[in-house]
Each structure stands twice: as C-alpha cells, then as structure tokens.
Write a protein that holds these residues in place. Structure first.
Motif, PDB file in Angstrom:
ATOM      1  N   GLN A 159     -11.876  28.026 -43.298  1.00 32.04           N
ATOM      2  CA  GLN A 159     -13.067  28.531 -42.877  1.00 32.04           C
ATOM      3  C   GLN A 159     -14.271  27.762 -42.810  1.00 32.04           C
ATOM      4  OE1 GLN A 159     -12.858  31.473 -46.461  1.00 32.04           O
ATOM      5  NE2 GLN A 159     -13.116  33.105 -44.779  1.00 32.04           N
ATOM      6  N   PRO A 203     -15.014  30.112 -33.954  1.00 32.06           N
ATOM      7  CA  PRO A 203     -14.586  31.292 -34.615  1.00 32.06           C
ATOM      8  C   PRO A 203     -13.255  30.962 -35.371  1.00 32.06           C
ATOM      9  CG  PRO A 203     -14.794  31.672 -32.393  1.00 32.06           C
ATOM     10  CD  PRO A 203     -15.335  30.277 -32.347  1.00 32.06           C
ATOM     11  N   ASP A 233     -10.795  32.256 -35.761  1.00 32.99           N
ATOM     12  CA  ASP A 233      -9.374  32.428 -35.019  1.00 32.99           C
ATOM     13  C   ASP A 233      -8.926  31.318 -33.939  1.00 32.99           C
ATOM     14  OD1 ASP A 233     -11.665  34.151 -33.750  1.00 32.99           O
ATOM     15  OD2 ASP A 233     -10.427  33.766 -31.898  1.00 32.99           O
ATOM     16  N   TYR A 234     -10.045  30.515 -33.624  1.00 31.49           N
ATOM     17  CA  TYR A 234      -9.918  29.584 -32.858  1.00 31.49           C
ATOM     18  C   TYR A 234      -8.969  28.408 -33.176  1.00 31.49           C
ATOM     19  CZ  TYR A 234     -10.639  25.663 -29.549  1.00 31.49           C
ATOM     20  OH  TYR A 234     -10.426  24.408 -28.821  1.00 31.49           O
ATOM     21  N   SER A 261     -11.464  35.211 -29.279  1.00 33.10           N
ATOM     22  CA  SER A 261     -12.370  34.124 -29.279  1.00 33.10           C
ATOM     23  C   SER A 261     -13.656  34.616 -28.545  1.00 33.10           C
ATOM     24  CB  SER A 261     -12.019  32.845 -28.757  1.00 33.10           C
ATOM     25  OG  SER A 261     -11.076  32.209 -29.678  1.00 33.10           O
ATOM     26  N   GLU A 262     -14.885  34.448 -29.079  1.00 35.06           N
ATOM     27  CA  GLU A 262     -16.034  34.630 -27.975  1.00 35.06           C
ATOM     28  C   GLU A 262     -15.903  33.865 -26.927  1.00 35.06           C
ATOM     29  OE1 GLU A 262     -19.717  34.439 -30.214  1.00 35.06           O
ATOM     30  OE2 GLU A 262     -18.740  35.305 -31.973  1.00 35.06           O
TER      31      GLU A 262
END
Length: 84
Positions: free
Chosen positions: A60, A69, A71-72, A82-83
């Motif tokens: 984190q 993010p 998840d990247y 991902s955004e």
C-alpha cells in the motif's frame, strides 16, 4: 517454514516503477521514507528480485509513493481496475 513468494508481476512492477522514475536503489530507499517505508537499498533490491516478501502494508505504501492504484502493482497498467 515456507513463505509465499511475491507474484512475478509484483516484483517486476516495483522494479519497473523505480526505473521509470529514474531512481537508483539508494535514492528510492531514501525517498520512500516520505511515505513511511523504512528500508535499505539492499532490502529494496531483494523485493525486486523476489528474495524477500513485501507485506500488504508495504505494498500500500508503494502505491502511495508511486501515486498509482494498488491494483497496478498486481495487474499492471492494462487491467479493468486501474483508472484510465
């Protein structure tokens, strides 16, 4: 005692993120103190080579440090989470 290895995508991702930022292991280890990751360049190198395991909290903090993010780290830039 067995320890879970870092998925190959994670170790390559954290090394790639450092490389893209243009940082040496020493510079990255020093800079990461700003987000609460107290590590040495040797430990950072072990994380990148999968010879040491990152905790969830450390992952984190990596996401916070690299401003990505979480998840990247696991799935890379081209994933549904991902955004864009």
């Amino acid at each position: 005692m067995e320890t879970a290895a870092i998925p190959i995508e994670v170790k390559h991702t954290i090394g790639d993120l450092r490389f893209r930022k243009g940082l040496s292991l020493e510079q990255a280890a020093e800079d990461m103190k700003s987000v609460g990751i107290k590590t040495s360049d040797k430990t950072l190198g072990r994380w990148e080579k999968d010879s040491s395991v990152l905790s969830w909290n450390q992952m984190q903090k990596f996401a916070e440090y690299y401003e990505i993010p979480l998840d990247y780290i696991f799935f890379g830039p081209n994933n549904a989470f991902s955004e864009k």
